[in-house]
Write an enzyme that holds these catalytic residues in place. Structure first.
Site, short mmCIF file in Angstrom:
data_model
loop_
_atom_site.label_atom_id
_atom_site.label_comp_id
_atom_site.label_asym_id
_atom_site.label_seq_id
_atom_site.Cartn_x
_atom_site.Cartn_y
_atom_site.Cartn_z
CD GLU A 194 29.81 -40.59 5.85
OE1 GLU A 194 30.68 -39.69 5.83
OE2 GLU A 194 28.61 -40.37 6.04
CG HIS A 203 23.67 -41.93 1.30
ND1 HIS A 203 22.92 -42.51 2.29
CD2 HIS A 203 24.88 -41.67 1.84
CE1 HIS A 203 23.64 -42.59 3.39
NE2 HIS A 203 24.84 -42.08 3.16
#
EC number: 5.4.2.11
Length: 254
Positions: free
Chosen positions: A89, A11
């Site tokens: 994450e 990202h």
């Protein structure tokens, strides 16, 4: 001769990356610069003529919005997208929300590097009195996770251990069917895939810095082994600067 191609993208910069804070499972959105990174990544894929059949991402908006932005740029927003917490994450536990430079000044750069880059040492857990505990642990997107699955903190080893079953059970069959796969995820969940594909040691994966918003292309043989090193789509200067910026994050401000 490559049997398959796989594209990964980390990202773009998030609002908490911008503030140099440990994000983990906190659902920070893209910063304006991160949105531009994702756009550039999408344009690089468009310019290279990439088409995809299926996409995978996490349940965190910074990865989802990166994927949306890329799909918009390549005019493939209609593609099926699978979202899973297993591509989230790494959970930074009690460090979540702390500024990385301040944490380095308080605990020492060496300790922060251990927390950020050691393979099997988790950060301190996120306790119920943590300011973001309810925000994360009580979020309904995680309501179906068992107590064992819902982390209070994770090492890189833990992150890889929950990402790889999804890779093996859900993504690999799609690749082997000949589907062209795009994965938009996070630095540490993508590290797990890279470690697995390349057979990297624990030490090597700790030192690997994946740039944000830059498509990373693997050409794989029929056994899903890379036939050449990962290729970055973007000019060399962009790639070099991005990787240096990632490496600098855990250092105390001089």
């Amino acid at each position: 001769m490559a049997a398959y191609k796989l594209v990964l993208i980390r990202h773009g910069e998030s609002t908490w990356n911008l503030e140099n804070r440990f994000s983990g499972w906190y659902d920070a959105d893209l910063s304006p610069a991160g949105h531009e990174e994702a756009k550039r990544g999408g344009q690089a894929l468009r310019d290279a003529g990439y088409e995809f059949d299926i996409c995978f991402t996490s349940v965190q908006k910074r990865a989802i919005r990166t994927l949306w932005t890329v799909l918009d740029a390549i005019d493939q927003m209609w593609l099926p997208v699978v979202r899973t917490w297993r591509l989230n994450e790494r959970h930074y536990g009690g460090l979540t929300g702390l500024n990385k430079a301040e944490t380095a000044a308080k605990h020492g750069e060496a300790q922060v590097k251990i927390w950020r880059r050691s393979y099997d040492v988790p950060p301190p857990p996120m306790e119920p009195d943590h300011p973001f505990y309810s925000n994360i642990s009580k979020d309904r997107r995680y309501a179906d996770l068992t107590e064992d699955q819902l982390p209070s903190c994770e090492s890189l080893k833990d992150t890889i251990a929950r990402a790889l079953p999804f890779w093996n059970e859900e993504i690999v069959p799609q690749i082997k069917e000949g589907k062209r796969v795009l994965i938009a995820a996070h630095g540490n969940s993508l590290r797990g895939i890279v470690k697995h594909l390349e057979g990297l040691s624990e030490e090597a994966i700790m030192e690997l810095n994946l740039p944000t918003g830059i498509p990373m292309v693997y050409e794989l043989d029929k056994n899903l082994k890379p036939i050449k090193p990962m290729q970055f789509l973007g000019d060399e200067e962009t790639v070099r600067k991005a990787m240096e910026a990632v490496a600098a994050q855990g250092k105390a401000k001089k």
